[in-house]
Enzyme design. Structure first.
Site, mmCIF file in Angstrom:
data_model
loop_
_atom_site.group_PDB
_atom_site.id
_atom_site.type_symbol
_atom_site.label_atom_id
_atom_site.label_comp_id
_atom_site.label_asym_id
_atom_site.label_seq_id
_atom_site.Cartn_x
_atom_site.Cartn_y
_atom_site.Cartn_z
ATOM 1 C CB THR A 1 5.917 -9.295 -31.648
ATOM 2 O OG1 THR A 1 5.346 -8.180 -30.966
ATOM 3 C CG2 THR A 1 5.540 -9.248 -33.107
ATOM 4 C CE LYS B 1 16.972 -5.228 -38.185
ATOM 5 N NZ LYS B 1 15.828 -4.421 -38.634
ATOM 6 N N GLY C 1 7.676 -8.501 -38.158
ATOM 7 C CA GLY C 1 6.316 -9.022 -38.021
ATOM 8 C C GLY C 1 6.295 -10.400 -37.407
HETATM 9 N N1 LIG Z 1 8.968 -7.738 -33.579
HETATM 10 C C1 LIG Z 1 9.577 -8.060 -34.707
HETATM 11 O O1 LIG Z 1 8.965 -8.010 -35.778
HETATM 12 C C2 LIG Z 1 11.004 -8.526 -34.691
HETATM 13 C C3 LIG Z 1 11.644 -8.829 -35.912
HETATM 14 C C4 LIG Z 1 12.960 -9.311 -35.902
HETATM 15 C C5 LIG Z 1 13.604 -9.470 -34.697
HETATM 16 N N2 LIG Z 1 12.977 -9.135 -33.538
HETATM 17 C C6 LIG Z 1 13.695 -9.334 -32.278
HETATM 18 O O2 LIG Z 1 13.026 -10.337 -31.534
HETATM 19 C C7 LIG Z 1 13.169 -10.102 -30.139
HETATM 20 C C8 LIG Z 1 11.802 -10.074 -29.487
HETATM 21 O O3 LIG Z 1 11.037 -9.026 -30.032
HETATM 22 P P1 LIG Z 1 9.462 -8.912 -29.793
HETATM 23 O O4 LIG Z 1 8.990 -7.850 -30.718
HETATM 24 O O5 LIG Z 1 8.837 -10.242 -29.851
HETATM 25 O O6 LIG Z 1 9.437 -8.362 -28.279
HETATM 26 P P2 LIG Z 1 8.169 -8.247 -27.302
HETATM 27 O O7 LIG Z 1 6.902 -8.306 -28.078
HETATM 28 O O8 LIG Z 1 8.428 -7.080 -26.430
HETATM 29 O O9 LIG Z 1 8.238 -9.586 -26.414
HETATM 30 C C9 LIG Z 1 9.203 -9.798 -25.433
HETATM 31 C C10 LIG Z 1 8.794 -11.016 -24.606
HETATM 32 O O10 LIG Z 1 9.821 -11.301 -23.676
HETATM 33 C C11 LIG Z 1 9.296 -11.323 -22.347
HETATM 34 N N3 LIG Z 1 10.319 -10.702 -21.497
HETATM 35 C C12 LIG Z 1 11.015 -9.561 -21.716
HETATM 36 N N4 LIG Z 1 11.893 -9.334 -20.728
HETATM 37 C C13 LIG Z 1 11.739 -10.349 -19.848
HETATM 38 C C14 LIG Z 1 12.357 -10.679 -18.609
HETATM 39 N N5 LIG Z 1 13.297 -9.904 -18.083
HETATM 40 N N6 LIG Z 1 11.959 -11.813 -17.999
HETATM 41 C C15 LIG Z 1 11.004 -12.595 -18.522
HETATM 42 N N7 LIG Z 1 10.382 -12.333 -19.698
HETATM 43 C C16 LIG Z 1 10.739 -11.217 -20.332
HETATM 44 C C17 LIG Z 1 8.016 -10.530 -22.370
HETATM 45 O O11 LIG Z 1 7.179 -11.041 -21.341
HETATM 46 P P3 LIG Z 1 5.670 -10.504 -21.087
HETATM 47 O O12 LIG Z 1 4.917 -10.936 -22.312
HETATM 48 O O13 LIG Z 1 5.207 -11.164 -19.873
HETATM 49 O O14 LIG Z 1 5.810 -9.018 -20.989
HETATM 50 C C18 LIG Z 1 7.503 -10.832 -23.778
HETATM 51 O O15 LIG Z 1 6.767 -12.015 -23.809
HETATM 52 C C19 LIG Z 1 13.973 -8.814 -30.034
HETATM 53 O O16 LIG Z 1 15.336 -9.119 -29.886
HETATM 54 C C20 LIG Z 1 13.734 -8.127 -31.371
HETATM 55 O O17 LIG Z 1 14.792 -7.265 -31.741
HETATM 56 C C21 LIG Z 1 11.696 -8.674 -33.506
#
Ligand SMILES: NC(=O)c1ccc[n+]([C@@H]2O[C@H](COP(=O)([O-])OP(=O)(O)OC[C@H]3O[C@@H](n4cnc5c(N)ncnc54)[C@H](OP(=O)(O)O)[C@@H]3O)[C@@H](O)[C@H]2O)c1
Length: 435
Positions: free
Chosen positions: A21, A213, A310
Site C-alpha cells: 500500500t 504511535k 492510505g
Molecule cells: N497502509 C497504511 O495506510 C499505512 C499508514 C501508515 C503507516 N503504515 C506502515 O507502513 C508499513 C507498510 O504498510 P503497508 O500497508 O504498505 O503494507 P503492505 O501493503 O502489506 O506491503 C508490504 C510490502 O512489503 C513486502 N514485504 C513484506 N515482507 C517482506 C519480506 N520479508 N521480504 C520482502 N518483501 C516483503 C511485500 O511484498 P509483496 O508485495 O511481494 O507481498 C509488500 O510489497 C507498515 O509498517 C505500516 O505500519 C501503513
C-alpha cells in the site's frame, strides 16, 4: 511563454523495501511527480531497486520489472543507492535491513510504527554513530505532519500534552456505532469487508497500534522515550451502543484516545476509550480521520487533522522525509537526530492518573442501592456530577459521572460497589477526557 529550463539536477537514488500500500504510493509520487519534485527541490529522485516478497504479484502501480528484487542486499548494500525507504511492516526483517542500511551509511526513511516504538532507541543510536538520518513521519497518523512540527516548529516549546485520535479503524467503528446505533461486531464486520479493518483486527481494536504511535509522539514531544510496555492500553471491544447513547444524552461522544501528558511526578501515557465533550475539537474527528492536539506552554492548543492512513496520504509523508533526507545528504548535514530517543521517561502507573468516570450499574429495584453508591463515592471523596436512574421492565440502571479522582481511589470504590449484594453488576466503566 513556456521555456524549457536546463538545470543540472543531482540524482538521488532510492531503494525501496516493500511495494505494498505505502510503497506503491511512494513509487507513484516519485515517478508521476518526478518533474515537479525536480523543479521544487533541484533533485532528481530515481527509484533504483525495490524489494518485494513475490516477483509475480500483480501490483497497484506499473513498475519496471527490472527494478524488483527478492534479495535485500540488492537494496541495502547497493553501492549507488543513497536513501533507503522501509515500508515492509513488522519488526523483522525490517529491523535488520534498516540496521544494515544505516551501517552502509545510507539515510533511512520508515513508516514502521511497530519498529520505531520498540527499537527506536537502538536505531537512533546507530544512525547517530553512522552520521546518517533516520526519519519516520509516516509512522504516526499517516499523512498528517506531526513529528516534523514537534521537532522543528515546536522545538522551543515546552509541550505539556499531546493527545488525540490516532487510529482510523477504531474511529471508523465508533463513528458508525454512534451515527447508526449499530453494534461493535456488526460495524467491525463491515469495516473488514471495506478494507478499513484487517482480517485480524486485534492491533487496532485492542489499542496496540495507537499505543505504538503514542510512544513515538511522546518521545518527540517530551525528548524522552517511553517503554511501550509502560503505556496503559485498553481497546474498544467492550463499548456498547447503550453507553454511546447514554453518553450522547449527557453531551459526550465516545472516542479511542491516546494521551501523553507531562506531570510533576512523571509522564501519563495511556490509550483507552473516553467520553469526549460534544463541543471538543476531537469530537468532530469522524470516520477514518485522525486528529492530534498538542498543548504547549506558550503556543496554547494546536489541532492537527487529516488522513491518518492510505496509500497516497502516507506516501506523501514518506516523500516529505525523502526530500528532507536528500537535502541533508546533498548539504553534508546528515546525522543530527534530536534527543527523542536518548533518555527514558518515568511513566506514571495508572493508579496515579486522574480521571473522571462514567459508570453504568445494574441494581436491584426497590433497594437502597442508590444510597449505597452515593455513600461509597462520598466516603472516598468523590463527587457525583450526574446521576440518572433508568427503570426498565426487568432492571434498574444507574448512569453516573464522577468528579476527577485518582484511578487507584476510584478502583477501590468500584470494588466496594461490586461487593454490595443489591448492586447486580457493573456494566460499563469509561474514563472521561476532561472534567
Ligand atoms: N497502509 C497504511 O495506510 C499505512 C499508514 C501508515 C503507516 N503504515 C506502515 O507502513 C508499513 C507498510 O504498510 P503497508 O500497508 O504498505 O503494507 P503492505 O501493503 O502489506 O506491503 C508490504 C510490502 O512489503 C513486502 N514485504 C513484506 N515482507 C517482506 C519480506 N520479508 N521480504 C520482502 N518483501 C516483503 C511485500 O511484498 P509483496 O508485495 O511481494 O507481498 C509488500 O510489497 C507498515 O509498517 C505500516 O505500519 C501503513
Amino acid at each position: 511563454v513556456d521555456r524549457e529550463e536546463k538545470i543540472v539536477l543531482q540524482e538521488i537514488k532510492i531503494g525501496l523495501l516493500g511495494l505494498g500500500t505505502v510503497g506503491s504510493g511512494v513509487y507513484r509520487i516519485l515517478t508521476e511527480r518526478q518533474k515537479f519534485l525536480a523543479q521544487k527541490t533541484g533533485l532528481n529522485f530515481i527509484p533504483k531497486r525495490i524489494l518485494v516478497r513475490d516477483l509475480g504479484r500483480k501490483r497497484a502501480v506499473a513498475v519496471d520489472p527490472g527494478l524488483l528484487t527478492t534479495d535485500p542486499t540488492q537494496v541495502v548494500a547497493h553501492p549507488e543507492i543513497d536513501l533507503v525507504v522501509e515500508v515492509l511492516g513488522g519488526v523483522e526483517p525490517a529491523r535488520s535491513l534498516i540496521a544494515a542500511a544505516l551501517q552502509a551509511k545510507k539515510s533511512v526513511i520508515t513508516a514502521n510504527k511497530e519498529l520505531i516504538a520498540t527499537h527506536g532507541a537502538q536505531l537512533y543510536q546507530l544512525a547517530r554513530e553512522q552520521g546518517v538520518d533516520l526519519f519516520f513521519e509516516a509512522s504516526v497518523a499517516g499523512g498528517i505532519p506531526i513529528l516534523g512540527p514537534l521537532q522543528h516548529s515546536l522545538a522551543g516549546e515546552d509541550i505539556e500534552a499531546v493527545y488525540g485520535i490516532v487510529n482510523g479503524t477504531t474511529n471508523y467503528i465508533l463513528t458508525a456505532m454512534t451515527e447508526q446505533a449499530r453494534s461493535y461486531a456488526d460495524v467491525l464486520a463491515e469495516a473488514q469487508a471495506l478494507g478499513y479493518a484487517e482480517a485480524d483486527p486485534t492491533a487496532d481494536v485492542a489499542g496496540h497500534d495507537a499505543a505504538r504511535k503514542l510512544a513515538i509522539l511522546a518521545a518527540l514531544a517530551f525528548d524522552q522515550y517511553v517503554d511501550l510496555d509502560d503505556v496503559y492500553c485498553e481497546g474498544i471491544e467492550k463499548i456498547k451502543p447503550a453507553d454511546i447513547a447514554f453518553a450522547s444524552q449527557l453531551g459526550y461522544v465516545v472516542k479511542l484516545v491516546a494521551i501523553a501528558r507531562k506531570k510533576a511526578a512523571g509522564l501519563e501515557a495511556r490509550v483507552h476509550p473516553a467520553l469526549v465533550p460534544a463541543g471538543h475539537p476531537l469530537a468532530g474527528i469522524k470516520g477514518v480521520f485522525n486528529g492530534i492536539i498538542v498543548e504547549g506552554w506558550a503556543v496554547g492548543s494546536l489541532l492537527f487533522t487529516g488522513a491518518g492512513a492510505g496509500q497516497m496520504p502516507t506516501g506523501s509523508a514518506v516523500v516529505g522525509d525523502i526530500v528532507a533526507a536528500a537535502k541533508n545528504y546533498v548539504a553534508g548535514q546528515r546525522g543530527k537526530p534530536g534527543l527523542g530517543f536518548v533518555k527514558k521517561s518515568r511513566v506514571l502507573p495508572m493508579e496515579e492518573v486522574e480521571n473522571s468516570y462514567y459508570l453504568r450499574l445494574q441494581v436491584e429495584a426497590g433497594t437502597m442501592a442508590v444510597a449505597k453508591v452515593v455513600r461509597h463515592l462520598s466516603e472516598a471523596g468523590v463527587e457525583l456530577k450526574t446521576l440518572e436512574i433508568c427503570k426498565g421492565n426487568e432492571q434498574v440502571d444507574l448512569i453516573l459521572k464522577t468528579s476527577t479522582v485518582k484511578e487507584g481511589i476510584f478502583m477501590q470504590v468500584l470494588s466496594l460497589l461490586q461487593a454490595e449484594r443489591d448492586i447486580k453488576q457493573v456494566d460499563a466503566v469509561i474514563r472521561c477526557l476532561v472534567e
